[in-house]
Design an enzyme around this catalytic site. Structure first.
Site, PDB file in Angstrom:
ATOM      1  N   GLY A 178     -67.462 -45.090  18.592  1.00  0.00           N
ATOM      2  CA  GLY A 178     -67.291 -46.461  18.160  1.00  0.00           C
ATOM      3  C   GLY A 178     -66.833 -47.410  19.247  1.00  0.00           C
ATOM      4  O   GLY A 178     -67.258 -47.339  20.404  1.00  0.00           O
ATOM      5  N   LYS A 181     -54.629 -52.680   7.418  1.00  0.00           N
ATOM      6  CA  LYS A 181     -54.815 -53.688   8.460  1.00  0.00           C
ATOM      7  C   LYS A 181     -53.642 -54.662   8.489  1.00  0.00           C
ATOM      8  O   LYS A 181     -53.224 -55.118   9.560  1.00  0.00           O
ATOM      9  CB  LYS A 181     -56.124 -54.449   8.234  1.00  0.00           C
ATOM     10  CG  LYS A 181     -57.375 -53.575   8.223  1.00  0.00           C
ATOM     11  CD  LYS A 181     -57.521 -52.731   9.464  1.00  0.00           C
ATOM     12  CE  LYS A 181     -58.794 -51.917   9.449  1.00  0.00           C
ATOM     13  NZ  LYS A 181     -58.911 -50.998  10.602  1.00  0.00           N
ATOM     14  N   ALA A 185     -59.875 -44.091  13.720  1.00  0.00           N
ATOM     15  CA  ALA A 185     -60.310 -44.188  12.323  1.00  0.00           C
ATOM     16  C   ALA A 185     -60.383 -42.767  11.786  1.00  0.00           C
ATOM     17  O   ALA A 185     -61.383 -42.077  11.968  1.00  0.00           O
ATOM     18  CB  ALA A 185     -61.660 -44.883  12.225  1.00  0.00           C
ATOM     19  N   TYR A 204     -62.910 -53.752   1.193  1.00  0.00           N
ATOM     20  CA  TYR A 204     -62.419 -53.661   2.570  1.00  0.00           C
ATOM     21  C   TYR A 204     -61.151 -54.484   2.757  1.00  0.00           C
ATOM     22  O   TYR A 204     -60.042 -53.986   2.596  1.00  0.00           O
ATOM     23  CB  TYR A 204     -63.505 -54.081   3.570  1.00  0.00           C
ATOM     24  CG  TYR A 204     -63.235 -53.505   4.938  1.00  0.00           C
ATOM     25  CD1 TYR A 204     -63.791 -52.286   5.317  1.00  0.00           C
ATOM     26  CD2 TYR A 204     -62.377 -54.137   5.825  1.00  0.00           C
ATOM     27  CE1 TYR A 204     -63.506 -51.729   6.557  1.00  0.00           C
ATOM     28  CE2 TYR A 204     -62.092 -53.584   7.054  1.00  0.00           C
ATOM     29  CZ  TYR A 204     -62.650 -52.388   7.417  1.00  0.00           C
ATOM     30  OH  TYR A 204     -62.358 -51.840   8.633  1.00  0.00           O
ATOM     31  N   GLY A 240     -58.900 -42.711  21.034  1.00  0.00           N
ATOM     32  CA  GLY A 240     -60.128 -42.833  20.260  1.00  0.00           C
ATOM     33  C   GLY A 240     -61.301 -43.171  21.152  1.00  0.00           C
ATOM     34  O   GLY A 240     -62.137 -44.004  20.804  1.00  0.00           O
ATOM     35  N   SER A 241     -61.379 -42.505  22.289  1.00  0.00           N
ATOM     36  CA  SER A 241     -62.358 -42.869  23.326  1.00  0.00           C
ATOM     37  C   SER A 241     -63.725 -42.238  23.143  1.00  0.00           C
ATOM     38  O   SER A 241     -64.627 -42.500  23.936  1.00  0.00           O
ATOM     39  CB  SER A 241     -61.818 -42.458  24.706  1.00  0.00           C
ATOM     40  OG  SER A 241     -61.629 -41.049  24.768  1.00  0.00           O
ATOM     41  N   TYR A 271     -60.883 -54.709  11.845  1.00  0.00           N
ATOM     42  CA  TYR A 271     -62.068 -55.357  11.289  1.00  0.00           C
ATOM     43  C   TYR A 271     -61.653 -56.023   9.983  1.00  0.00           C
ATOM     44  O   TYR A 271     -60.862 -55.466   9.218  1.00  0.00           O
ATOM     45  CB  TYR A 271     -63.178 -54.331  11.053  1.00  0.00           C
ATOM     46  CG  TYR A 271     -64.451 -54.904  10.451  1.00  0.00           C
ATOM     47  CD1 TYR A 271     -65.271 -55.741  11.190  1.00  0.00           C
ATOM     48  CD2 TYR A 271     -64.823 -54.592   9.146  1.00  0.00           C
ATOM     49  CE1 TYR A 271     -66.439 -56.270  10.648  1.00  0.00           C
ATOM     50  CE2 TYR A 271     -65.987 -55.106   8.595  1.00  0.00           C
ATOM     51  CZ  TYR A 271     -66.792 -55.949   9.346  1.00  0.00           C
ATOM     52  OH  TYR A 271     -67.943 -56.471   8.810  1.00  0.00           O
TER      53      TYR A 271
END
Length: 405
Positions: free
Chosen positions: A61, A255, A148, A246, A57-58, A236
């Site tokens: 974000g 999460k 994500a 969330y 995921g580079s 998060y």
């Protein structure tokens, strides 16, 4: 089109609706990466052997910020994985151009760091990436997992799972910050139906720890885990003001799965003295968070309270690397790295809650930092970035960095 311009060279405008823009500006994306890079202090001294990192995921974000911080401050080598669309009728995605800019930083620093454009969920991506790591580095010191995604196809059974952004148990009504075509901000009330058990399970399959675990297991099976290997999945929690959608919603279930995965992986990594963590990051304007009802409004209010004290993703990523490289990371009672203490402090949350409760369509621009949020959101696509001439034509069809470079 001007006769001297190529077919892929044009003036790029920020067309789209809401938080989704259809084009990205190459120069603006390059410039945004440069502005991230200048936030990173140079290392005092680099080790003789550069640490090897795999960043999944580079291209966006916190994964992007962690890659830049790792390259500049810690001299990492390794591999970054993004999943981006090349230019066609539209420009390439912003992550495509940001990867080109990050690759230029790596080359300038003399870092042996390659970028792959591939689906991180696919077994073929894992196999090919591990081949590259084995050939060039012989092992991995760090794995940062920052994915994500709205959906995931499990390569083992071919099933595609779709994540949803819904509360659990009961409907939830919240207010969201939205922008009209003229750029004006307004509040809209949104009511979300509760998720079904199937929707919750699917969200966990997409955003939980299953794929993270498969990456670590694949590295272990190839004997690519170096002694003291550490891996972290970025997460998060957010404010009580947004918990229904969330932390207490389908994302929260995912999460929780990340947390249990971290514990299981730590047991698995005992053989190499390794450890798996989750990192609870603070708020930021990312493409993933703009899709979650209530979060844009909350982050705008948070910025209204903090002003310039609001830490950037790069600043938080530097703290993450400090923790990953420390002999004894500073963990909370649940064993998590916490980058969000600034956000969840009682004075900050009380101030945001006061603004949230007194918010009306008439005072939203007084209580929330709307210009900052809009500029941050548009900068995700390379627009509203200082120092860019948006009237000038730009080349949009640019090749992905050569993996052998």
């Amino acid at each position: 089109m001007h006769p001297s311009l190529s077919q892929s060279e044009r003036v790029v405008d920020p067309t789209g609706r809401g938080y989704l823009l259809l084009d990205s500006h190459p120069t603006g994306c390059f410039r945004s990466v440069e502005l991230m890079r200048v936030q990173v202090p140079a290392p005092e001294k680099l080790h003789a052997r550069r640490p090897t990192a795999l960043v999944i995921g580079s291209s966006a974000g916190y994964g992007l910020a962690s890659t830049i911080a790792g390259l500049v401050r810690y001299g990492i080598g390794g591999v970054g994985i993004g999943f981006e669309r090349p230019a066609g009728h539209r420009s390439a995605t912003a992550g495509w151009y940001r990867t080109l800019a990050t690759n230029a930083i790596a080359r300038e620093l003399g870092a042996e760091f390659s970028f792959r454009n591939a689906d991180a969920f696919a077994d073929t991506t894992k196999a090919e990436t591990l081949d590259l790591l084995a050939e060039r580095f012989g092992g991995v010191d760090y794995l940062i997992y920052s994915v994500a995604a709205p959906r995931r196809t499990d390569p083992r059974n071919g099933t595609t799972y779709q994540s949803v952004l819904k509360p659990l148990g009961a409907p939830h009504t919240t207010r969201n910050l939205e922008f009209g075509d003229d750029g004006a901000a307004y509040l809209r009330e949104v009511t979300l139906a509760p998720a079904t058990e199937a929707e919750t399970a699917a969200t966990v399959r997409v955003m939980g720890g299953e794929d993270w675990s498969r990456w670590v297991t694949a590295l272990a099976e190839r004997r690519l885990l170096r002694d003291g290997f550490r891996t972290v999945a970025l997460s998060y929690l957010g404010s009580p003001l947004t918990s229904a959608i969330y932390c207490g919603g389908t994302i929260g279930a995912a999460k929780a799965d990340l947390e249990s995965t971290a514990r299981a992986l730590t047991e698995q990594l005992a053989a190499v003295g390794g450890h798996a963590y989750t990192s609870v990051n603070g708020a930021a304007v990312t493409q993933a968070l703009t899709a979650i009802p209530g979060i844009p409004l909350y982050v705008s209010l948070l910025r209204g309270v903090l002003g310039d004290r609001f830490p950037s993703p790069v600043e938080q990523s530097l703290h993450l690397w400090n923790q990953l490289t420390a002999d004894r990371p500073d963990l909370d009672e649940s064993g998590r790295i916490r980058l969000d203490r600034w956000e969840l402090s009682e004075p900050v949350q009380s101030a945001v809650a006061e603004r949230w409760q007194s918010l009306t369509p008439d005072n939203v621009t007084d209580l929330a930092d709307i210009p900052w949020f809009r500029a941050q959101f548009r900068a995700l696509y390379g627009f509203d970035v200082p120092g860019v001439d948006y009237a000038a034509p730009v080349e949009t069809d640019l090749p992905w960095p050569n993996c052998s470079g």
